[in-house]
Scaffold this motif. Sequence first.
Motif, mmCIF file in Angstrom:
data_model
loop_
_atom_site.group_PDB
_atom_site.id
_atom_site.type_symbol
_atom_site.label_atom_id
_atom_site.label_comp_id
_atom_site.label_asym_id
_atom_site.label_seq_id
_atom_site.Cartn_x
_atom_site.Cartn_y
_atom_site.Cartn_z
ATOM 1 N N ARG A 115 -12.327 -0.102 -7.134
ATOM 2 C CA ARG A 115 -11.004 -0.048 -6.527
ATOM 3 C C ARG A 115 -11.030 1.120 -5.555
ATOM 4 N NH1 ARG A 115 -6.778 0.297 -10.795
ATOM 5 N NH2 ARG A 115 -5.493 -0.982 -9.452
ATOM 6 N N GLY B 242 4.081 -4.590 -5.999
ATOM 7 C CA GLY B 242 4.062 -5.963 -5.483
ATOM 8 C C GLY B 242 5.456 -6.557 -5.398
ATOM 9 N N TRP C 243 -0.335 -9.772 -6.457
ATOM 10 C CA TRP C 243 -1.021 -8.484 -6.504
ATOM 11 C C TRP C 243 -1.513 -8.187 -7.914
ATOM 12 C CZ3 TRP C 243 -3.068 -6.456 -2.517
ATOM 13 C CH2 TRP C 243 -2.477 -6.567 -1.275
ATOM 14 N N PHE C 244 -0.716 -8.548 -8.928
ATOM 15 C CA PHE C 244 -1.103 -8.309 -10.315
ATOM 16 C C PHE C 244 -2.374 -9.092 -10.661
ATOM 17 C CE2 PHE C 244 -0.910 -9.162 -14.884
ATOM 18 C CZ PHE C 244 -0.745 -7.878 -15.385
ATOM 19 N N ARG D 32 -3.516 8.646 -10.430
ATOM 20 C CA ARG D 32 -4.025 7.304 -10.733
ATOM 21 C C ARG D 32 -5.308 7.366 -11.549
ATOM 22 N NH1 ARG D 32 -5.595 2.800 -6.268
ATOM 23 N NH2 ARG D 32 -7.697 3.606 -6.455
ATOM 24 N N THR E 148 0.908 -1.705 -10.018
ATOM 25 C CA THR E 148 0.592 -2.804 -9.095
ATOM 26 C C THR E 148 1.709 -3.838 -9.088
ATOM 27 O OG1 THR E 148 -1.791 -2.537 -9.299
ATOM 28 C CG2 THR E 148 -1.020 -4.715 -8.664
ATOM 29 N N GLU F 288 0.825 -1.213 0.000
ATOM 30 C CA GLU F 288 0.000 0.000 0.000
ATOM 31 C C GLU F 288 0.861 1.266 0.000
ATOM 32 O OE1 GLU F 288 -3.182 0.186 -0.530
ATOM 33 O OE2 GLU F 288 -3.497 -1.976 -0.457
ATOM 34 N N GLN G 100 -2.034 1.234 -14.538
ATOM 35 C CA GLN G 100 -2.285 0.940 -13.129
ATOM 36 C C GLN G 100 -1.785 -0.464 -12.769
ATOM 37 O OE1 GLN G 100 -6.306 1.854 -11.817
ATOM 38 N NE2 GLN G 100 -6.366 3.658 -13.123
ATOM 39 N N LEU G 101 -1.956 -1.419 -13.680
ATOM 40 C CA LEU G 101 -1.487 -2.784 -13.421
ATOM 41 C C LEU G 101 0.042 -2.859 -13.386
ATOM 42 C CD1 LEU G 101 -4.084 -4.854 -15.477
ATOM 43 C CD2 LEU G 101 -3.895 -4.683 -12.981
ATOM 44 N N ASP H 168 -5.413 -7.548 -8.788
ATOM 45 C CA ASP H 168 -5.879 -6.313 -9.420
ATOM 46 C C ASP H 168 -6.472 -6.583 -10.801
ATOM 47 O OD1 ASP H 168 -5.921 -4.052 -7.893
ATOM 48 O OD2 ASP H 168 -4.211 -3.083 -8.866
ATOM 49 N N VAL I 129 2.552 1.714 -3.416
ATOM 50 C CA VAL I 129 1.616 2.235 -4.421
ATOM 51 C C VAL I 129 1.463 3.745 -4.231
ATOM 52 C CG1 VAL I 129 -0.819 2.259 -5.141
ATOM 53 C CG2 VAL I 129 0.368 0.081 -4.828
#
Length: 184
Positions: A166, A92, A152-153, A76, A88, A61, A84-85, A156, A64
């Motif tokens: 989100r 991650g 995480w990928f 964002r 992420t 978190e 965004q990915l 998301d 990010v």
Amino acid sequence: FRSKQWYQRRVAITAGGWSTTLREGAPRIMKEEGIRGFYKGLVPLWSRQIPYTMMKFACFEKTVEFLYKYVVPKPRSDCSKSEQLVVTFVAGYIAGVFCAIVSHPADSIVSKLNASEGGSVVSAAKELGMAGMWKGLGPRIIMIGTLTALQWFIYDSVKVAFRLPRPPPPEMPESLKRKLAAQS
């Protein structure tokens, strides 16, 4: 009782000649080590898993937030889903690096305990020494970093694919805003 994965790992770590099935191995552990043989790795396992999980969420978190604030040249909300990915995945991976560092000594102790009979956490730590507890950290960072980034990928990506909401980036609590304003 331990999981099948624990038993398979113990068989892989322990020198040859050990039982090859859970059905053979469980009674042997009970006979050779007693009930403690099934639970001797529990405390170091928790010592590994609890900080690992806390670091995975907290570091992700914060990373990010950091990436959107200092690295990504736009907010964002203005980024495409693909951009965004990418954020992420990078966040991650960074979280995974910290997870590996935080959990590696306890993981080394768990492995040592699983490979020896009748050992304790303290005796395993003494036998490994400080250098031994950190041995193999590089490959573990690569492995855990990649796995955490992929977790995480995927998480998301599923949210994007199913158009699940989100959460917006967290804002500073009002009480902290007032406190900081009063200090200025």
